[in-house]
Design a protein around this motif. Structure first.
Motif, PDB file in Angstrom:
ATOM      1  N   UNK A 402       0.825  -1.202   0.000  1.00  0.00           N
ATOM      2  CA  UNK A 402       0.000   0.000   0.000  1.00  0.00           C
ATOM      3  C   UNK A 402       0.863   1.258   0.000  1.00  0.00           C
ATOM      4  N   UNK A 403       2.140   1.126  -0.364  1.00  0.00           N
ATOM      5  CA  UNK A 403       3.074   2.224  -0.196  1.00  0.00           C
ATOM      6  C   UNK A 403       2.732   3.455  -1.029  1.00  0.00           C
ATOM      7  N   UNK A 404       2.332   4.495  -0.369  1.00  0.00           N
ATOM      8  CA  UNK A 404       2.074   5.783  -1.006  1.00  0.00           C
ATOM      9  C   UNK A 404       2.011   6.824   0.106  1.00  0.00           C
ATOM     10  N   UNK A 405       2.779   7.901  -0.060  1.00  0.00           N
ATOM     11  CA  UNK A 405       2.858   8.902   0.998  1.00  0.00           C
ATOM     12  C   UNK A 405       1.500   9.551   1.229  1.00  0.00           C
ATOM     13  N   UNK A 406       0.816   9.921   0.172  1.00  0.00           N
ATOM     14  CA  UNK A 406      -0.472  10.593   0.314  1.00  0.00           C
ATOM     15  C   UNK A 406      -1.539   9.699   0.907  1.00  0.00           C
ATOM     16  N   UNK A 407      -1.665   8.491   0.386  1.00  0.00           N
ATOM     17  CA  UNK A 407      -2.681   7.568   0.896  1.00  0.00           C
ATOM     18  C   UNK A 407      -2.377   7.164   2.335  1.00  0.00           C
ATOM     19  N   UNK A 408      -1.115   6.897   2.632  1.00  0.00           N
ATOM     20  CA  UNK A 408      -0.751   6.546   3.999  1.00  0.00           C
ATOM     21  C   UNK A 408      -0.985   7.690   4.967  1.00  0.00           C
ATOM     22  N   UNK A 409      -0.750   8.922   4.522  1.00  0.00           N
ATOM     23  CA  UNK A 409      -0.968  10.073   5.392  1.00  0.00           C
ATOM     24  C   UNK A 409      -2.452  10.255   5.705  1.00  0.00           C
ATOM     25  N   UNK A 444      -4.159  -0.063  15.026  1.00  0.00           N
ATOM     26  CA  UNK A 444      -3.686  -0.814  13.863  1.00  0.00           C
ATOM     27  C   UNK A 444      -3.682   0.070  12.625  1.00  0.00           C
ATOM     28  N   UNK A 445      -4.755   0.828  12.408  1.00  0.00           N
ATOM     29  CA  UNK A 445      -4.795   1.754  11.277  1.00  0.00           C
ATOM     30  C   UNK A 445      -3.722   2.832  11.405  1.00  0.00           C
ATOM     31  N   UNK A 446      -3.439   3.252  12.628  1.00  0.00           N
ATOM     32  CA  UNK A 446      -2.415   4.276  12.834  1.00  0.00           C
ATOM     33  C   UNK A 446      -1.055   3.793  12.352  1.00  0.00           C
ATOM     34  N   UNK A 447      -0.671   2.579  12.735  1.00  0.00           N
ATOM     35  CA  UNK A 447       0.628   2.048  12.304  1.00  0.00           C
ATOM     36  C   UNK A 447       0.624   1.697  10.823  1.00  0.00           C
ATOM     37  N   UNK A 448      -0.497   1.213  10.321  1.00  0.00           N
ATOM     38  CA  UNK A 448      -0.569   0.915   8.891  1.00  0.00           C
ATOM     39  C   UNK A 448      -0.363   2.179   8.068  1.00  0.00           C
ATOM     40  N   UNK A 449      -0.995   3.277   8.475  1.00  0.00           N
ATOM     41  CA  UNK A 449      -0.786   4.537   7.758  1.00  0.00           C
ATOM     42  C   UNK A 449       0.635   5.051   7.893  1.00  0.00           C
ATOM     43  N   UNK A 450       1.215   4.925   9.087  1.00  0.00           N
ATOM     44  CA  UNK A 450       2.580   5.408   9.300  1.00  0.00           C
ATOM     45  C   UNK A 450       3.581   4.618   8.477  1.00  0.00           C
ATOM     46  N   UNK A 451       3.455   3.301   8.453  1.00  0.00           N
ATOM     47  CA  UNK A 451       4.366   2.477   7.656  1.00  0.00           C
ATOM     48  C   UNK A 451       4.144   2.717   6.166  1.00  0.00           C
ATOM     49  N   UNK A 452       2.909   3.000   5.769  1.00  0.00           N
ATOM     50  CA  UNK A 452       2.652   3.284   4.353  1.00  0.00           C
ATOM     51  C   UNK A 452       3.328   4.583   3.924  1.00  0.00           C
ATOM     52  N   UNK A 453       3.390   5.553   4.812  1.00  0.00           N
ATOM     53  CA  UNK A 453       4.121   6.783   4.500  1.00  0.00           C
ATOM     54  C   UNK A 453       5.597   6.473   4.289  1.00  0.00           C
ATOM     55  N   UNK A 869     -10.252   2.625   0.644  1.00  0.00           N
ATOM     56  CA  UNK A 869     -11.150   1.620   1.205  1.00  0.00           C
ATOM     57  C   UNK A 869     -10.969   0.263   0.519  1.00  0.00           C
ATOM     58  N   UNK A 870     -11.166   0.217  -0.792  1.00  0.00           N
ATOM     59  CA  UNK A 870     -11.102  -1.068  -1.484  1.00  0.00           C
ATOM     60  C   UNK A 870      -9.686  -1.621  -1.522  1.00  0.00           C
ATOM     61  N   UNK A 871      -8.726  -0.806  -1.963  1.00  0.00           N
ATOM     62  CA  UNK A 871      -7.341  -1.273  -2.001  1.00  0.00           C
ATOM     63  C   UNK A 871      -6.801  -1.529  -0.601  1.00  0.00           C
ATOM     64  N   UNK A 872      -7.198  -0.680   0.355  1.00  0.00           N
ATOM     65  CA  UNK A 872      -6.758  -0.902   1.731  1.00  0.00           C
ATOM     66  C   UNK A 872      -7.293  -2.202   2.291  1.00  0.00           C
ATOM     67  N   UNK A 873      -8.569  -2.500   2.025  1.00  0.00           N
ATOM     68  CA  UNK A 873      -9.134  -3.760   2.487  1.00  0.00           C
ATOM     69  C   UNK A 873      -8.461  -4.947   1.809  1.00  0.00           C
ATOM     70  N   UNK A 874      -8.166  -4.828   0.533  1.00  0.00           N
ATOM     71  CA  UNK A 874      -7.488  -5.913  -0.175  1.00  0.00           C
ATOM     72  C   UNK A 874      -6.098  -6.157   0.398  1.00  0.00           C
ATOM     73  N   UNK A 875      -5.333  -5.100   0.605  1.00  0.00           N
ATOM     74  CA  UNK A 875      -3.992  -5.260   1.188  1.00  0.00           C
ATOM     75  C   UNK A 875      -4.078  -5.797   2.607  1.00  0.00           C
ATOM     76  N   UNK A 876      -5.096  -5.378   3.358  1.00  0.00           N
ATOM     77  CA  UNK A 876      -5.259  -5.876   4.726  1.00  0.00           C
ATOM     78  C   UNK A 876      -5.511  -7.385   4.720  1.00  0.00           C
ATOM     79  N   UNK A 877      -6.386  -7.856   3.847  1.00  0.00           N
ATOM     80  CA  UNK A 877      -6.694  -9.280   3.793  1.00  0.00           C
ATOM     81  C   UNK A 877      -5.485 -10.097   3.354  1.00  0.00           C
TER      82      UNK A 877
END
Length: 909
Positions: A402-409, A444-453, A869-877
């Motif tokens: 899910x690596x993207x600075x904007x989406x992760x932020x 969990x969402x907090x760390x997922x967003x931080x690591x995605x940034x 939402x959709x891509x995030x859910x896919x990467x989460x699964x």
């Protein structure tokens, strides 16, 4: 280890509770919430237990509470939450609460019944007034002088000369009026005149309280028999029939009398409603604490029903699971609770052969990560807990996809807002299930967003756009100056070569992440595919090897030393000897192959295949100097902790295209085209990292190992294959030998071993191995039965699953590459199809602000809906699958059960 890395030590304790203080002791244990009672009366019916009468009384009270609560809700009121932590009431208070509750319920029933009766009476008075108010105009037709309906000739004299006109007046529901009129006409054969009218104002229904319209009717007839038919029909339709005076004076007097009665009824009804509100106010004040107290009392009696009664009936005996470190608190609570009875409760640990429950304490931060692990299965007692490692690995693997600075932020800010507002009551009490899901996993969402940034900075992508933080590592100016490219040369040579060996062409790797110039390349996808695919293999092998290593701690803790040699060691040799060597070759090639040797760089895939075939392909020849004018670099795009040295190399070419130049990187079997642009007085081509043809040489043949590398590779393959029979037969044969060794012992020695086990300080913890190992343990008659075929079958399944899983799981980690590529391409497509078109329209129309507002709105909505939402859910699964299947199955069985302590915490909510 601490309770976070491994479940806490849990002991089985036996409680001797004095009969007089048993209720108080169990109530205090419920306030603490530290013990889980075992049912010692499992064979006894629930209706035959000692405290079943008290449980029924509590259930009857709960039914009364439900009635009171419904009455409060019917009045449009809400019950306030109980104030503070209310203890369970003593048993003597149960009778008092029951009496007060019954008195309140009966008083409420009486008041509510009186109110409904008054409302029904008022409703009838209003209907009667409506009938009398609309009646005179109709009655005048028959009581006043001649009219157009008066017959011209008088009826002849005869036996019917004394008949007079009678009236039936009443009200009926609107949906019954048409049927009533038809039936009256047919039954009376037209010997009547009926008039139906709708009430001018809607009347309040006495049952529902909603306004409703009614139909009033006035029926005139001749004859007593017709009158009886009319009354029977109106009774069948449940009509309200009222007396109707023929004289208008009498009707007016009756109407005034009805209005006076209605006014009196309204006053009485108002007083009744005020009294009802007082009763409901008392219910609002008393019901919430009573509900909590009775639920606690019922829970205490249900817990006491699980206890057994001693032979002398002087105490109750209970067994419970309790964390070892909480035993002093339990002992102190029981001592304080039973001190008033004169006899203290006794607590002591007892041995047990059953597997204890698993207890892992969590916090707000770790709860969501522990829930991910428990969703796969609750760990066995004292098994290594994957949750602490999941705190890092799960968000990181998600961020790789899910690596993207904007989406992760955006994800980070959304989770941060929930974290900052987590203590607000409105946030906690929200009933929306989707919101509760997001709120429960906020950390969990907090760390997922931080690591995605972080991974977004590595990929150099922010909403699919590259950011120029540092200067690019490529320059065309040096190549153009040293090659003497003239206008005539550029006109006659559409294909131009870039040589990274020339000073100044390749200035070095980008300081951090991917060089932003790759975002302009037509073939940047080929370079990113090569990089992300190898990165996925490295991360996958490392993740799986870490899971195998965690199994070592399980074997050491449970005393299964033979598994270290017969399972863990062969698994590590098989995994690292094959796929670990593949990772080594990738890193070695990144570090050793330079631009000068790019033409002869071997293919890792072909080399890995030849390694299994024990063959060495002969050299196919090297590229001629004429074909390779110079070696250009696909440069190292990463730095810092990701710096892997020089990657794959090929020649680079510039294509002259009139107004501008385009860069084309060409190799013997591959070519790509990139645009080159003029920046600050120099041409900046986009570099390219193509596929390298296999030159037939060993990757390590010219390294420091020389020809011994082939021997090492063959030895690794042979050693990996040799570990398969060890993994398949080692554990069953050892357990068989161990079983026969125990059978040869004398019975006295077996008694000593069993006695020592029961006298150990923690007998309930010892010897929690796997199922096949228990089959060979002579602890009792069931465990003494050893079936070699079952043990061998279990081990064969484990061996096949691991060996084939190493291959399939390694390939499964390529989903990191696939989803990362899909996310990047979706971001690029969304930008190109929305924002780029919008920006172009703004330049043409000259109304940039007006155009960009809806364009940016569409871009924001699609970004959130599709990419977040959709891509995030896919990467989460997919990250969830990598942890459950590829990581946890290397060491985690998940066949335990949670410690479910007896607590009042749920009752207080």
């Amino acid at each position: 280890m601490g309770s976070m890395f491994r479940s806490e030590e849990v002991s089985l304790v036996q409680l001797f509770l004095p009969t007089a203080a048993a209720y108080t002791c169990v109530s205090q244990l419920g306030e603490l919430g530290l013990v889980e009672f075992r049912d010692l009366n499992a064979s006894v019916s629930a209706f035959q237990r000692r405290f079943v009468v008290d449980v029924r009384r509590c259930e009857e009270l709960e039914k009364t509470f439900t009635f009171l609560q419904e009455e409060v809700r019917r009045a449009g009121l809400a019950l306030p939450p109980p104030e503070g932590g209310l203890p369970a009431p003593p048993p003597r208070d149960l009778l008092r609460i029951q009496e007060e509750t019954d008195r309140l319920a009966q008083e409420l029933r009486d008041v509510r019944g009186n109110e409904q009766a008054l409302r029904a009476q008022l409703h009838k008075l209003q209907l009667h007034m409506a009938v009398l108010g609309q009646g005179p105009s109709v009655a005048a037709t028959y009581t006043d002088g001649p009219s157009e309906r008066t017959p011209l000739f008088q009826p002849p004299k005869g036996p019917h000369q004394d008949l007079r006109v009678n009236f039936v007046a009443g009200a009926v529901e609107p949906h019954k009026a048409a049927a009533l009129e038809r039936l009256l006409w047919r039954a009376c054969r037209g010997f009547l005149i009926a008039s139906f009218r709708e009430t001018e104002q809607p009347l309040e229904d006495p049952v529902t309280g909603e306004p409703a319209t009614w139909m009033t009717f006035l029926i005139s007839y001749w004859g007593e028999q017709i009158g009886q038919k009319i009354r029977k029909i109106t009774d069948c339709f449940h009509c309200h029939v009222f007396p109707f005076e023929e004289q208008e004076e009498a009707r007016r007097g009756a109407l005034q009398q009805l209005q006076q009665q209605s006014q009196e009824l309204r006053e009485v009804l108002g007083e009744t409603e005020r009294f009802l509100s007082q009763v409901l106010g008392r219910v609002q004040r008393l019901l919430p604490p009573w509900q909590v107290q009775i639920r606690k009392m019922k829970a205490v009696y249900l817990a006491l029903n699980q206890c057994s009664v001693s032979a002398t009936y002087k105490c109750l005996i209970a067994e419970a699971w309790c964390a070892t470190r909480d035993l002093p608190a339990v002992q102190q609570a029981l001592h304080d609770s039973s001190s008033e009875a004169g006899v203290s409760a006794v607590v002591h640990r007892i041995p047990c052969r059953d597997m204890p429950p698993t207890l892992i304490r969590t916090t707000r931060f770790t709860a969501s990560f522990q829930a991910i692990v428990d969703a796969y299965g609750v760990g066995r007692y004292q098994e290594v807990n994957p949750a602490p490692y999941t705190i890092i690995t799960f968000p990181f693997l998600f961020a790789v996809m899910f690596g993207d600075v904007g989406h992760g932020l955006l994800m980070f800010l959304f989770a941060l807002a929930m974290v900052l507002a987590e203590d607000r009551p409105a946030i906690k009490t929200a009933k929306n299930e989707i919101w509760q899901t997001f709120f429960g996993g906020r950390y969990l969402l907090l760390l997922m967003g931080l690591f995605s940034v972080y991974t977004g900075f590595i990929y150099n992508e922010c909403f699919s756009r590259a950011t120029v933080i540092f200067p690019s590592g490529w320059s065309v100016a040096a190549m153009a100056n040293q090659s003497g490219w003239s206008d005539n040369f550029l006109a006659n040579h559409p294909l131009l070569s870039l040589d990274p060996n020339i000073t100044g062409v390749f200035l070095g790797p980008y300081p951090f992440g991917i060089d932003p110039i790759w975002s302009l390349a037509v073939n940047h996808l080929s370079f990113l595919n090569s990089f992300k695919m190898k990165m996925s293999v490295i991360l996958g092998v490392t993740h799986m090897a870490f899971g195998v290593v965690l199994g070592v701690f399980n074997h050491i803790h449970f005393g299964q030393w033979h598994r270290l040699v017969l399972e863990t060691l062969p698994e590590l040799v098989f995994l690292l000897g094959l796929f670990g060597y593949l990772v080594f070759m990738v890193i070695y090639k990144w570090l050793r192959v330079s631009a000068a040797g790019a033409a002869s760089a071997p293919s890792i895939l072909i080399h890995f295949i030849n390694m299994f075939l024990f063959s060495r392909a002969p050299p196919t020849g090297h590229s001629s100097p004429g074909r390779w004018a110079g070696a250009a670099s696909g440069f190292t795009a990463l730095s810092g902790p990701w710096s892997l040295g020089h990657s794959e190399w090929s020649s680079a070419h510039l294509r002259n295209r009139g107004a501008g130049l385009s860069c084309e990187m060409r190799g013997p079997r591959d070519s790509g085209r990139l645009p080159a642009r003029w920046h600050s007085g120099s041409w900046r081509p986009v570099p390219f990292s193509p596929r390298i043809p296999y030159a037939g040489m060993s990757l390590l043949s010219e390294g420091p190992w020389g020809r011994s590398a082939e021997v090492v590779q063959s030895a690794l393959v042979v050693l990996a294959l040799a570990t398969v029979p060890v993994l398949l037969l080692g554990t069953p044969l050892f357990l068989r030998w161990n079983h026969h060794r125990h059978l040869r012992r004398t019975p006295q020695l077996q008694d000593e071993v069993k006695t020592g086990l029961l006298d150990s300080p923690d007998a309930s913890v010892a010897g929690w191995g796997s199922d096949e190992e228990k089959a060979g343990h002579p602890g009792d008659q069931e465990e003494a039965k050893f079936v070699l075929s079952e043990v061998f079958m279990h081990q064969a399944i484990h061996t096949i699953e691991f060996c084939l899983g190493c291959i399939s799981n390694t390939a499964s980690y390529l989903r990191l590459w696939a989803l990362s590529l899909a996310h990047a391409q979706l971001s690029e497509v969304l930008w190109a199809m929305v924002m780029r078109i919008g920006l172009g329209m703004g330049r043409e129309m000259g109304v940039v602000a007006v155009v960009l507002v809806p364009v940016f709105a569409a871009f924001a909505v699609l970004t959130v809906a599709i990419l977040l939402v959709m891509e995030g859910l896919s990467a989460f699964l997919h990250a969830l699958r990598l942890h459950w299947v590829e990581f946890q199955n290397k060491f985690y069985s998940g066949t335990g059960y949670k410690l479910n302590p007896f607590t009042f915490a749920v009752e207080d909510q």
